[in-house]
Structure formats: C-alpha cells, structure tokens
Scaffold this active site. Structure first.
Site, PDB file in Angstrom:
ATOM      1  N   GLU A 287      40.041  15.525 -32.828  1.00 51.10           N
ATOM      2  CA  GLU A 287      40.552  16.215 -31.649  1.00 51.10           C
ATOM      3  C   GLU A 287      39.442  17.070 -31.061  1.00 51.10           C
ATOM      4  OE1 GLU A 287      44.157  18.408 -32.181  1.00 51.10           O
ATOM      5  OE2 GLU A 287      45.072  16.877 -33.458  1.00 51.10           O
TER       6      GLU A 287
ATOM      7  N   GLU B 170      45.813  19.386 -39.892  1.00 50.58           N
ATOM      8  CA  GLU B 170      45.550  20.815 -39.778  1.00 50.58           C
ATOM      9  C   GLU B 170      46.355  21.703 -40.731  1.00 50.58           C
ATOM     10  OE1 GLU B 170      45.984  21.825 -35.636  1.00 50.58           O
ATOM     11  OE2 GLU B 170      44.047  20.952 -35.116  1.00 50.58           O
TER      12      GLU B 170
END
Length: 376
Positions: free
Chosen positions: A320, A212
């Site tokens: 995720e 991320e």
C-alpha cells in the site's frame, strides 16, 4: 465501480515471475480495497446513507449491528456486484497490472454467536462468491491474486479497516488461535476451487496472514514475530503445500526488524514481506504539507527507501502506498466522524483536494516525480 488507488509494487525481482507486459522482473498490482471489506474513506456514501443524521455506523461491525438486516443485505449485495467488475480488472490488466490484492474479513468464513455479522454463506453467494469470481476473472486476464486477511477477530489494530474500530482485542479470548483457523478455512476454499477447476493454482500469488497488526504494541509485536507468523506459515503449508507465497505484513515496524527474519531456507520457502508506505498520516506529515518545501521533503524521503531495500532478505513489496501527502480525504484519519477534521488544515486541504483541472503544472510535475520516486 471503484479501485483503491493504493497500488502495490514488488521491489525484488523474482526470477520465475514476470509482469504481464513489462517483462522486467517486477510485479505491478492494485488493491481492490473497500470491496469485500468496507472502509468509510473508500465508500463514504454507504456510511452517510445508513447514518443519516447520526454517526453510529463507523465500520463493518457496526454496519451489521445497527443497519436493518434487509437494508444491510441489499446494500452489500449491490455494492459487491457493482463496486468491482470484470471490466475494472480488464482496465487494470490492459494497463500492465499483473497482480491484485483482495482484502477480506474473517466474518466471510467464521462468525460467533455474539457477533453481529450474518452467518457466513457458502461460495454460491455473498463474499465468497465474489471472491471466487475475482480469481476466475484474474485467471482469464492472466493476472495473479494475493488474498489478504484484512480483518481478524478482536481487531488486530483497532482501525475500521479491521472491521471493528476501537480497542485492540486480538490477543484476548483465543482470537489469535481463531485467526489461524480462519486462515485454514480460506485455504480450504482455495483448494476446493482449484480442485473444481474454477481456476488454476498458479492464479494464486499467495495468502497474506494479516493486514497491519498493531506491532507498535510490544505484546502484539512479540505475538506476530515469535508465534503467529511462523504458525500461520505452517497452517498454509499444511493445507496447500508449497504452491504459493505466504506473505507477512510489516505491522508498523521498521524494515530492519525483518532483516534475516523467516529467511532460513531450511525452515521456510516462498515467504514475502508486505511493506506499507504512506506520507499522509499523523501530525508530522500533515505539518510538512503546510511547508513551502513540502514537495522536496516528500521526494527526498521516498528516495531513502532504496537504502532500506538494499538489506532485505525476503522478497519485499510495497502493498500500500499513495500520492497523497495529507489526510484531507474524509474519514481517512480516525475513521468515520462527523464533522470530519483532517489534520492538514483548511488551506492545505483546499489546495490538495482541488479539482484536477485546476492543478498547476508544477503540482502535476511533483505528482509525477513523487510516483517515480516511490516506484523506482
């Protein structure tokens, strides 16, 4: 023990790899989040214990900075020993999970003088010992491991999941180059463990270059797209050859930004894309949670992911995701803050954070449908 409920599922079929039990060409996995890299929302009690009446310890950086060294060492060693055990992986394996994603921070292998982390240990103790052990367990259970660099020097996103909450300084002070060296060091350990016959090379699914990065910032996006991802790919290939996948992460960008990216077979091989998909963060989703048609909106949105997947050019998985549609879990939105103020509001939080035994039949059916919509 604890296993992050954010499960990842490879969407595209990879002909040479099959799930442990389903034999349908899809790979099913689980994140071992909060284990070798602390996150307050996953292990809130650790942060409450060390903070007492204060709130200075909000991430792994401040844990190392403010907690007395002996106490910090004791708590971390106990956490690493107990939070994830072989029996946890056995439960996953017996449930059909074929892959595990293990987040780690750069401080496992590299700490500078001005940083508060303890000096890295070799693989006979500490983070590297438990990481190696996880690979060994995975091989014994017929599972594969994705090693995920979750925290980079300077913080790639400013979140506590990077190890340091606050300003993004990843592009400063040579931190990008340092991140590439960290990736190289992790690859050297993987080579060492394979060469020592600790586990076989095919236990390694791959290495994820960085979790991320804040791609909503134009400078960060330009860096990862034009330099860091291609250079990180080459670092891994130079160290390990073509043995496993190099995984790149979406970095909060639209899926379309990765169509045809790093897909030239003359330049790249075995590159996969990790997409993160949540319906729990930000004011929009939390406002939706308060609506009468919240479940319909969440289901319809999840079903739209199919159309984005139709055009991907890399093997793509959702690394995720969650069934949560609010940020009511303490410290999930904005990290460790006391008192914690979730965005969904008290009424929605009271409903969605109630005890499972009190869930209505309709709510349980929604959760089942929502799971299927995201996985199908």
């Amino acid at each position: 023990m604890g296993i992050c409920i954010c499960v990842f599922l490879f969407i595209l079929s990879i002909s040479s790899v099959y799930s442990k039990s389903c034999l349908d060409g899809k790979i099913r996995g689980a994140n071992l989040g909060g284990w070798l890299l602390l996150e307050p929302w996953i292990t809130p009690e650790i942060f409450r214990e060390v903070n007492g009446d204060g709130d200075s310890v909000v991430d792994e950086w401040t844990f190392a900075q403010f907690v007395e060294k002996e106490i910090a060492t004791e708590k971390l060693n106990n956490h690493w020993e107990t939070f994830i055990t072989k029996s946890d992986l056995e439960i996953l394996s017996n449930s059909g999970i074929s892959h595990i994603r293990i987040p780690v921070g750069y401080w496992a292998v590299d700490v500078s003088e001005e940083e508060p982390f303890p000096p890295p240990q070799d693989d006979s103790a500490g983070i590297l010992f438990h990481l190696k052990q996880a690979f060994i367990w995975a091989e014994q259970l017929g599972m594969k491991v994705l090693l995920d660099l979750h925290g980079a020097p300077g913080s790639q996103n400013g979140f506590d999941n990077s190890g340091k909450r606050g300003k993004i300084q990843w592009l400063e002070d040579g931190n990008v180059e340092r991140t590439l060296r960290v990736i190289e060091m992790f690859c050297e350990f993987l080579n060492k463990w394979v060469n020592e016959d600790a586990f076989k090379a095919d236990t390694i699914y791959g290495v994820e270059l960085l979790n991320e990065p804040w791609g909503l910032d134009g400078d960060v996006w330009s860096e990862i797209r034009d330099s860091f991802y291609p250079e990180g790919y080459q670092v891994i290939r130079n160290k390990t050859g073509e043995a496993f996948f190099v995984t790149i992460q979406q970095g909060f960008r639209p899926w379309v930004n990765f169509y045809d990216y790093m897909s030239d077979s003359d330049l790249y091989s075995s590159v996969s894309l990790d997409i993160h998909s949540y319906h729990a963060f930000g004011p929009i989703w939390n406002l939706v949670a308060n609506r009468d048609d919240a479940w319909t909106i969440n289901l319809d949105t999840a079903c739209l992911y199919h159309w984005e997947l139709m055009n991907v050019t890399l093997p793509t998985f959702v690394g995720e995701w969650s069934l949560a549609i609010t940020d009511c879990q303490p410290y999930l939105q904005g990290g460790y803050n006391e008192p914690y103020h979730p965005g969904a509001g008290p009424e929605a939080c009271a409903y969605y954070n109630s005890d499972f035994q009190s869930y209505t039949k309709d709510y349980k059916q929604f959760l089942s449908n929502f799971m299927a919509a995201q996985m199908d």
